[in-house]
Motif scaffolding. Sequence first.
Motif, PDB file in Angstrom:
ATOM      1  N   SER A 250       0.814  -1.221   0.000  1.00  0.00           N
ATOM      2  CA  SER A 250       0.000   0.000   0.000  1.00  0.00           C
ATOM      3  C   SER A 250       0.844   1.266   0.000  1.00  0.00           C
ATOM      4  O   SER A 250       0.299   2.367  -0.165  1.00  0.00           O
ATOM      5  N   GLU A 251       2.152   1.132   0.186  1.00  0.00           N
ATOM      6  CA  GLU A 251       3.026   2.300   0.230  1.00  0.00           C
ATOM      7  C   GLU A 251       3.336   2.798  -1.182  1.00  0.00           C
ATOM      8  O   GLU A 251       3.433   2.017  -2.123  1.00  0.00           O
TER       9      GLU A 251
ATOM     10  N   LYS B  75       1.516   4.593  -3.145  1.00  0.00           N
ATOM     11  CA  LYS B  75       0.353   4.778  -4.011  1.00  0.00           C
ATOM     12  C   LYS B  75      -0.242   6.164  -3.741  1.00  0.00           C
ATOM     13  O   LYS B  75      -0.624   6.483  -2.617  1.00  0.00           O
ATOM     14  N   LYS B  76      -0.289   7.001  -4.769  1.00  0.00           N
ATOM     15  CA  LYS B  76      -0.738   8.386  -4.599  1.00  0.00           C
ATOM     16  C   LYS B  76      -2.186   8.480  -4.132  1.00  0.00           C
ATOM     17  O   LYS B  76      -2.554   9.393  -3.397  1.00  0.00           O
ATOM     18  N   ARG B  77      -2.992   7.549  -4.558  1.00  0.00           N
ATOM     19  CA  ARG B  77      -4.414   7.629  -4.221  1.00  0.00           C
ATOM     20  C   ARG B  77      -4.710   7.160  -2.807  1.00  0.00           C
ATOM     21  O   ARG B  77      -5.764   7.472  -2.262  1.00  0.00           O
ATOM     22  N   ILE B  78      -3.816   6.384  -2.206  1.00  0.00           N
ATOM     23  CA  ILE B  78      -4.045   5.865  -0.852  1.00  0.00           C
ATOM     24  C   ILE B  78      -3.621   6.920   0.161  1.00  0.00           C
ATOM     25  O   ILE B  78      -2.509   7.449   0.116  1.00  0.00           O
TER      26      ILE B  78
ATOM     27  N   SER C  13      -9.712   0.003  -9.867  1.00  0.00           N
ATOM     28  CA  SER C  13      -8.377   0.313 -10.396  1.00  0.00           C
ATOM     29  C   SER C  13      -7.336   0.329  -9.284  1.00  0.00           C
ATOM     30  O   SER C  13      -6.235  -0.230  -9.434  1.00  0.00           O
ATOM     31  N   ILE C  14      -7.655   0.942  -8.139  1.00  0.00           N
ATOM     32  CA  ILE C  14      -6.696   0.963  -7.038  1.00  0.00           C
ATOM     33  C   ILE C  14      -6.558  -0.414  -6.403  1.00  0.00           C
ATOM     34  O   ILE C  14      -5.464  -0.804  -5.954  1.00  0.00           O
TER      35      ILE C  14
ATOM     36  N   ASP D  28      -4.049  -2.229  -8.570  1.00  0.00           N
ATOM     37  CA  ASP D  28      -2.669  -1.794  -8.313  1.00  0.00           C
ATOM     38  C   ASP D  28      -2.106  -2.425  -7.049  1.00  0.00           C
ATOM     39  O   ASP D  28      -0.950  -2.886  -7.026  1.00  0.00           O
ATOM     40  N   VAL D  29      -2.901  -2.485  -6.005  1.00  0.00           N
ATOM     41  CA  VAL D  29      -2.434  -3.051  -4.734  1.00  0.00           C
ATOM     42  C   VAL D  29      -2.206  -4.554  -4.871  1.00  0.00           C
ATOM     43  O   VAL D  29      -1.210  -5.097  -4.370  1.00  0.00           O
TER      44      VAL D  29
ATOM     45  N   SER E  87       1.048  -5.287  -6.586  1.00  0.00           N
ATOM     46  CA  SER E  87       2.187  -5.065  -5.685  1.00  0.00           C
ATOM     47  C   SER E  87       2.324  -6.206  -4.683  1.00  0.00           C
ATOM     48  O   SER E  87       3.436  -6.650  -4.367  1.00  0.00           O
TER      49      SER E  87
END
Length: 451
Positions: A350-351, A353-356, A391-392, A395-396, A399
């Motif tokens: 979770s690190e 990521k701009k949206r988190i 989408s997020i 991404d997670v 990762s």
Amino acid sequence: MFEGIEPDYVYHQLIEIIENYLLVRTNLIELIIFLIMIFAAYFLSKITATRIEELLKKIKFFKENKIKRAVNRLLLPLILMLLISAYYVIAAVLNLPLAVISIFANLVTAWLIVKSITLFFPKKKMFKFLSVLIWIIAALRILNIYEETISFLDSLAFRSGNLRVSVLLIAQSLIIFSILLWAADRISRIVSRQINKNTDLTPSVRVLLNKIAKFLIFTAAALFALSSLGIDLGAFAFLGGAVGVGLGFGLQKIVSNFISGIIILADKSIKPGDVVEIGDVYGWVRELDTRFVSVVTQAGKEFLIPNEDFITKKVINWSYSDNLVRVNVEVGVSYDSDLRLVEELILKASEGKKRILDSPKPSCLLMEFADSSVNFELRFWISDPQNGIHSIQSDVLLSIWDNFKEHDIEIPFPQRDYHLRSMSESISESINKNLAGLGKNSKQEDNIEQE
């Protein structure tokens, strides 16, 4: 070709018209006076144009480009009209002739009105219609047959019950309705701008006030137009019953959606910019209409969902109270994994990521010991649900996959082991026969291949 036409007769008629009308002393004097007025108006417009523009610029209501255009178009005919008005006053005192000046006064009046209309109806068909109408009225007045024409148009009529409909009434209706509806549209736009400027109102309240104001303004314009034409509004009372029957049958859904739209705007449950999910549609609200809500998805599809659905169906408003949304990501690992390391690797995903959001902080919870895996759940917060939830999540998960690969963490898949503790003799013999048959078939295939 010109048989029956006497050139001498035509010549004498032209000479008579010129002598009786054009070469009359008083008419020539009036013509000279009018030409002097034109030159005076031209020079006065050139001298006063800049000063008038500066005065109008002090009025914040007028825009600079419109001020310049208005001065260029209206100043000359306006000054000329003022000079003609002054001549009328002088002529009344000194008993001067007015025949020719009256003709030019009608023409200048029509010119001034047409120029004024061009400021409000640029490049529109309505402007052409009104311009032609104004010039026709001016021509009828010059020919002194305006009253006779009005009487003739009024005589072409028919009756429908207590309502008398004439060609004159139809023409007046077109003109009055066109002008009043244009004025109503202008007024509604001004009111709408003032409402939208008020930041103290919520978006849903602004939309509601805009729609109510527009409805009231146009209704008032229509009623005023009917009353100004002398039409008794009681003649349309029968429409109330027809509308009631229509509402009871064909207009049920329309009325239901209209009322639902008012409820949505009043309770502020849905407003422009909200991220909503209804059924299989997920997107952000673009517009609230009297009949539907426009919802745009990330794929660019625009769904027009009836207002009634937002009242009767389950709706998820991701940004109802605020834009903060918690997203959950589930992942399972094998029982051989180091669970402390797994927790660390999931949080690490979770690190960056701009949206988190950093606050509230992401958290990783061990949820259960399942049949084939140990299940974890990563929870984090975002503030832009309009950009999508999946989408997020994707991404997670990517990762997490990379982190698990790097540390040889296994993500299990369902497996089943079957152990036969006992078996009857008949089942055992059947299995042995099948196995023996398979062995013979394989030997035959080998022999065929060798041959």
